[in-house]
Design a protein around this motif. Structure first.
Motif, PDB file in Angstrom:
ATOM      1  N   LEU A  22       3.034  11.167   0.756  1.00 48.05           N
ATOM      2  CA  LEU A  22       2.471  10.650   2.005  1.00 48.05           C
ATOM      3  C   LEU A  22       2.880   9.200   2.241  1.00 48.05           C
ATOM      4  O   LEU A  22       3.219   8.801   3.365  1.00 48.05           O
ATOM      5  CB  LEU A  22       0.947  10.764   1.984  1.00 48.05           C
ATOM      6  CG  LEU A  22       0.361  12.174   2.060  1.00 48.05           C
ATOM      7  CD1 LEU A  22      -1.153  12.124   1.889  1.00 48.05           C
ATOM      8  CD2 LEU A  22       0.727  12.860   3.371  1.00 48.05           C
ATOM      9  N   THR A  23       2.849   8.414   1.174  1.00 46.98           N
ATOM     10  CA  THR A  23       3.168   6.993   1.295  1.00 46.98           C
ATOM     11  C   THR A  23       4.651   6.795   1.600  1.00 46.98           C
ATOM     12  O   THR A  23       5.025   5.962   2.433  1.00 46.98           O
ATOM     13  CB  THR A  23       2.765   6.248   0.014  1.00 46.98           C
ATOM     14  OG1 THR A  23       1.372   6.499  -0.258  1.00 46.98           O
ATOM     15  CG2 THR A  23       2.979   4.753   0.159  1.00 46.98           C
ATOM     16  N   GLN A  25       6.623   8.990   3.048  1.00 37.30           N
ATOM     17  CA  GLN A  25       6.874   9.491   4.401  1.00 37.30           C
ATOM     18  C   GLN A  25       6.512   8.466   5.461  1.00 37.30           C
ATOM     19  O   GLN A  25       7.059   8.494   6.571  1.00 37.30           O
ATOM     20  CB  GLN A  25       6.099  10.792   4.625  1.00 37.30           C
ATOM     21  CG  GLN A  25       6.704  11.987   3.911  1.00 37.30           C
ATOM     22  CD  GLN A  25       5.786  13.203   3.904  1.00 37.30           C
ATOM     23  OE1 GLN A  25       4.631  13.134   4.336  1.00 37.30           O
ATOM     24  NE2 GLN A  25       6.290  14.317   3.407  1.00 37.30           N
ATOM     25  N   ASP A  26       5.616   7.558   5.136  1.00 36.27           N
ATOM     26  CA  ASP A  26       5.235   6.501   6.071  1.00 36.27           C
ATOM     27  C   ASP A  26       6.195   5.313   6.025  1.00 36.27           C
ATOM     28  O   ASP A  26       5.974   4.294   6.676  1.00 36.27           O
ATOM     29  CB  ASP A  26       3.814   6.003   5.758  1.00 36.27           C
ATOM     30  CG  ASP A  26       2.748   6.873   6.426  1.00 36.27           C
ATOM     31  OD1 ASP A  26       3.121   7.847   7.120  1.00 36.27           O
ATOM     32  OD2 ASP A  26       1.552   6.571   6.262  1.00 36.27           O
ATOM     33  N   GLY A  27       7.254   5.454   5.231  1.00 35.43           N
ATOM     34  CA  GLY A  27       8.270   4.414   5.202  1.00 35.43           C
ATOM     35  C   GLY A  27       8.136   3.385   4.112  1.00 35.43           C
ATOM     36  O   GLY A  27       8.883   2.405   4.079  1.00 35.43           O
ATOM     37  N   HIS A  28       7.215   3.590   3.184  1.00 34.57           N
ATOM     38  CA  HIS A  28       7.034   2.650   2.088  1.00 34.57           C
ATOM     39  C   HIS A  28       7.905   3.053   0.890  1.00 34.57           C
ATOM     40  O   HIS A  28       8.232   4.228   0.710  1.00 34.57           O
ATOM     41  CB  HIS A  28       5.569   2.611   1.654  1.00 34.57           C
ATOM     42  CG  HIS A  28       4.635   2.189   2.752  1.00 34.57           C
ATOM     43  ND1 HIS A  28       4.500   0.876   3.148  1.00 34.57           N
ATOM     44  CD2 HIS A  28       3.808   2.912   3.554  1.00 34.57           C
ATOM     45  CE1 HIS A  28       3.629   0.800   4.139  1.00 34.57           C
ATOM     46  NE2 HIS A  28       3.186   2.017   4.408  1.00 34.57           N
ATOM     47  N   HIS A 321      -4.369   7.122   0.232  1.00 35.76           N
ATOM     48  CA  HIS A 321      -3.270   6.789   1.138  1.00 35.76           C
ATOM     49  C   HIS A 321      -3.796   6.224   2.461  1.00 35.76           C
ATOM     50  O   HIS A 321      -3.292   5.204   2.957  1.00 35.76           O
ATOM     51  CB  HIS A 321      -2.424   8.031   1.398  1.00 35.76           C
ATOM     52  CG  HIS A 321      -1.437   7.862   2.501  1.00 35.76           C
ATOM     53  ND1 HIS A 321      -0.335   7.053   2.396  1.00 35.76           N
ATOM     54  CD2 HIS A 321      -1.399   8.373   3.756  1.00 35.76           C
ATOM     55  CE1 HIS A 321       0.353   7.083   3.524  1.00 35.76           C
ATOM     56  NE2 HIS A 321      -0.273   7.870   4.373  1.00 35.76           N
ATOM     57  N   LYS A 322      -4.810   6.857   3.008  1.00 30.06           N
ATOM     58  CA  LYS A 322      -5.377   6.375   4.272  1.00 30.06           C
ATOM     59  C   LYS A 322      -5.988   4.983   4.109  1.00 30.06           C
ATOM     60  O   LYS A 322      -5.835   4.108   4.969  1.00 30.06           O
ATOM     61  CB  LYS A 322      -6.432   7.356   4.782  1.00 30.06           C
ATOM     62  CG  LYS A 322      -5.870   8.658   5.321  1.00 30.06           C
ATOM     63  CD  LYS A 322      -7.003   9.552   5.836  1.00 30.06           C
ATOM     64  CE  LYS A 322      -6.454  10.827   6.452  1.00 30.06           C
ATOM     65  NZ  LYS A 322      -7.557  11.708   6.933  1.00 30.06           N
ATOM     66  N   PHE A 325      -2.768   2.373   2.715  1.00 26.98           N
ATOM     67  CA  PHE A 325      -1.526   2.230   3.468  1.00 26.98           C
ATOM     68  C   PHE A 325      -1.665   2.461   4.975  1.00 26.98           C
ATOM     69  O   PHE A 325      -0.724   2.194   5.719  1.00 26.98           O
ATOM     70  CB  PHE A 325      -0.458   3.162   2.885  1.00 26.98           C
ATOM     71  CG  PHE A 325       0.023   2.699   1.544  1.00 26.98           C
ATOM     72  CD1 PHE A 325       0.990   1.719   1.438  1.00 26.98           C
ATOM     73  CD2 PHE A 325      -0.510   3.224   0.376  1.00 26.98           C
ATOM     74  CE1 PHE A 325       1.424   1.266   0.207  1.00 26.98           C
ATOM     75  CE2 PHE A 325      -0.082   2.787  -0.866  1.00 26.98           C
ATOM     76  CZ  PHE A 325       0.887   1.791  -0.954  1.00 26.98           C
ATOM     77  N   ARG A 326      -2.806   2.966   5.402  1.00 21.35           N
ATOM     78  CA  ARG A 326      -2.991   3.134   6.837  1.00 21.35           C
ATOM     79  C   ARG A 326      -4.141   2.301   7.386  1.00 21.35           C
ATOM     80  O   ARG A 326      -4.426   2.358   8.576  1.00 21.35           O
ATOM     81  CB  ARG A 326      -3.208   4.613   7.171  1.00 21.35           C
ATOM     82  CG  ARG A 326      -1.949   5.453   6.988  1.00 21.35           C
ATOM     83  CD  ARG A 326      -2.032   6.777   7.685  1.00 21.35           C
ATOM     84  NE  ARG A 326      -0.756   7.466   7.672  1.00 21.35           N
ATOM     85  CZ  ARG A 326      -0.556   8.671   8.216  1.00 21.35           C
ATOM     86  NH1 ARG A 326      -1.576   9.306   8.806  1.00 21.35           N
ATOM     87  NH2 ARG A 326       0.637   9.232   8.172  1.00 21.35           N
ATOM     88  N   GLU A 328      -7.286   2.695   6.969  1.00 23.35           N
ATOM     89  CA  GLU A 328      -8.408   3.533   7.383  1.00 23.35           C
ATOM     90  C   GLU A 328      -9.288   3.805   6.166  1.00 23.35           C
ATOM     91  O   GLU A 328      -9.077   4.803   5.474  1.00 23.35           O
ATOM     92  CB  GLU A 328      -7.918   4.862   7.963  1.00 23.35           C
ATOM     93  CG  GLU A 328      -6.947   4.731   9.116  1.00 23.35           C
ATOM     94  CD  GLU A 328      -6.296   6.060   9.480  1.00 23.35           C
ATOM     95  OE1 GLU A 328      -6.758   7.109   8.964  1.00 23.35           O
ATOM     96  OE2 GLU A 328      -5.319   6.040  10.251  1.00 23.35           O
TER      97      GLU A 328
END
Length: 452
Positions: A22-23, A25-28, A321-322, A325-326, A328
Motif C-alpha cells: 500500500l505504501t 503504491q502511494d509512491g513512497h 498505512h492510513k 502515510f495518508r 488519516e
C-alpha cells in the motif's frame, strides 16, 4: 535528514506485505526484509496448508457417506507423497505471488534477516545498514515447546507439512485450536490420534457449551482425549516415542506433536535496545495506532499479540498505512471479529460467550442441536449446534456460536449482522431459506434458558 527508505518493513507475512504494498503504491520508497519465505506463517506454515489438509482429511468420511447414498466407492488410503508434493507446489506458487505482487508495487525485498540498530536504522544480515523514516515490525510468532527432557523428539505445527510419511499413531499435546484442528486432520487421514490436555476441556476461552460439543464429536469420531494430563516423561524407544502423562497414562507413539502455544517472534531484533517496550510474553507494546514507545517504530500482527489472526494483521497494516502515510489516524477495531476453528466438526464464533454474557447482564440463551439432513440420511448421529446470546433488555444479539458443517462460512455473514447491531427481532423477521443448516439462525423462537 534524507533516508534510504520512507518505510522499512521487517517481516514478509500478510501484515508486513500489505503495509509495504500500500505504501509503495502511494509512491513512497519501501524496503522489506524476510528471513524465511515470503507469505509468512499463514501462507507457508499455517492457515493455507492447514486448510488444504483439512480438505484432504474430509474425503475419507465423504466416501463413506457417499456409500450410504448408494454410490459404490472405496476411499482407500491417502497417497501422502502425492498430496505433499501438490501442497508444496501450491505453497511455492503463493510465495512467488506474494513476492511478485510486492515487487510490482515497488517494494525492494531483501531475502535475509534484519534487526534494528537504532530508531531509524535497520541492519541486514549481510552487514549492510539502511535508514528509514519509519520502521514497521511484522515478524509474527512461532510455536513454543515445554522445556523438558527429550522435548526435541516431538515436532511443532511448522513441521507437519514436511512429514516424509504419515504416522500410524500420534500424540498431540495441547488442547487449543491448533491441537484440535490437527487432531481432526490426522484422525481423518486415518491416523490413530490421542491428545493430552492439562485442563478439563479443550479450546479454553471459547464458549463452554460449544467447545464441549466439539469435544464430544471429536471423541465420537475416534480421537482419544486425556484431560488433566501433561507429559512427565518422554524417551525414544524401539518402535517409537514413549510418553508418560501426569494422569499415569503411558503409551508408545510414532509421532509427537507439540501444540502448546505460540509466542511473538521479537527477541533478538534490537527492539529494547532501540527503546521499544516489550511485554513479559515478548509482544511489542503499541498504542491504538500501532506506534511503539519509539515514534518512528510501529508494529502489527502477531508481534503485538492482540488478536492473532491473519485478517486482523492485514487490517492493522491498512490502519498503519492510513495513519502514517495518508494522514488519516485510523485505529484497528477489535470488536466483534468472527473466528473459525477448523476442527471436525468445525466451529464458528462471533461476539460474547455465554460466560461473558452472563457477566454482562440479563441474557437469554437460544440454542438448538439437531442432525443435519445430509449426515442424518447417511445414518450419522452427530449433531450440529446453533446458539445465540441475546441481551434481554435491548434485544441486541451479543454472540453467536455454530458447530457443524459450514460453520465458518455461516459465521462470516452472521458477523456482518452483529457489526450492524442486529437484534433478535431482526433475525425473527427474516424468512428462512429451506432446506439449509443456516435457516436455524432465524427459527429459534424461545430461549432455552435465561441468565440473570
Amino acid at each position: 535528514m534524507d533516508f534510504d527508505y520512507d518505510l522499512y518493513v521487517i517481516g514478509g507475512g500478510s501484515g508486513g506485505v500489505r503495509a509495504a504494498r500500500l505504501t509503495a503504491q502511494d509512491g513512497h520508497k519501501v524496503g522489506l526484509a524476510e528471513s524465511s519465505r515470503m507469505g509468512g506463517t499463514c501462507v507457508i506454515r499455517g492457515c493455507v496448508p492447514k486448510k488444504l489438509m483439512v480438505y484432504a482429511s474430509e474425503y475419507r468420511d465423504a466416501a463413506r457417506l457417499a456409500c450410504e447414498y448408494g454410490w459404490s466407492m472405496d476411499a482407500g488410503a491417502l497417497d501422502w507423497g502425492h498430496f505433499r508434493t501438490k501442497l508444496h507446489t501450491e505453497l511455492d506458487r503463493l510465495e512467488a505471488a506474494y513476492t511478485e505482487n510486492a515487487e510490482k508495487a515497488g517494494v525492494e525485498i531483501h531475502h535475509m534477516r534484519a534487526t534494528i540498530a537504532d530508531p531509524h536504522t535497520v541492519e541486514l544480515e549481510d552487514g549492510r545498514r539502511v535508514t528509514a523514516k519509519h520502521i514497521l515490525v511484522a515478524t509474527g510468532g512461532h510455536p513454543v515447546v515445554p522445556p523438558m527432557e527429550n522435548a526435541d523428539l516431538g515436532m511443532v505445527s511448522d513441521d507437519v507439512f514436511g512429514l516424509e510419511a504419515l504416522p500410524k499413531k500420534m500424540l498431540i499435546v495441547g488442547g487449543g485450536y491448533i491441537g484440535c484442528e490437527f487432531a481432526g486432520i490426522f484422525n481423518g487421514l486415518g491416523v490413530d490420534v490421542s491428545m493430552f490436555i492439562r485442563k478439563a476441556q479443550i479450546l479454553r476461552g471459547f464458549d463452554d457449551e460449544a467447545r464441549g460439543h466439539v469435544a464430544d464429536c471429536m471423541q465420537a469420531r475416534g480421537v482419544e482425549i486425556h484431560t488433566g494430563c501433561a507429559p512427565t516423561e518422554i524417551e525414544k524407544v524401539q518402535g517409537g516415542i514413549r510418553v508418560k502423562g501426569s494422569s499415569g497414562h503411558e503409551e508408545v507413539y510414532d509421532a509427537l506433536l507439540w501444540a502448546t502455544g505460540r509466542k511473538p517472534s521479537t527477541l533478538g531484533l534490537g527492539l529494547e535496545e532501540a527503546g521499544v517496550t516489550l511485554a513479559r510474553d515478548g509482544s511489542i507494546e503499541v498504542d491504538e495506532y500501532g506506534q511503539t514507545a519509539v515514534p518512528s517504530i510501529y508494529a502489527v500482527g502477531d508481534a503485538i499479540g492482540r488478536v492473532e489472526l491473519t485478517p486482523v494483521a492485514i487490517r492493522e497494516a491498512v490502519a498503519f498505512h492510513k495513519t502514517v502515510f495518508r494522514g488519516e489516524p485510523t485505529a484497528m477495531d477489535y470488536d466483534l471479529i468472527p473466528t473459525a476453528t477448523f476442527t471436525q466438526p468445525e466451529m464458528g464464533n462471533v461476539g460474547m460467550t455465554e460466560e461473558e454474557a452472563e457477566e454482562a447482564g440479563p441474557t437469554d440463551v437460544y440454542a438448538t442441536a439437531f442432525r443435519p439432513m445430509q449426515r442424518a440420511f447417511g445414518g450419522d448421529d452427530e449433531r450440529a449446534l446453533f446458539k445465540m446470546l441475546v441481551d434481554r433488555e435491548t434485544d441486541k444479539v451479543l454472540g453467536v456460536h455454530i458447530v457443524g458443517p459450514g460453520a465458518a462460512e455461516m459465521i462470516q455473514f452472521v458477523g456482518v449482522t452483529l457489526k450492524m447491531g442486529a437484534t433478535k427481532a431482526d433475525f425473527d423477521r427474516t424468512c428462512a431459506l429451506h432446506p439449509t443448516l443456516a435457516e436455524e439462525m432465524v427459527l429459534m423462537r424461545e430461549p432455552v434458558r435465561s441468565l440473570d
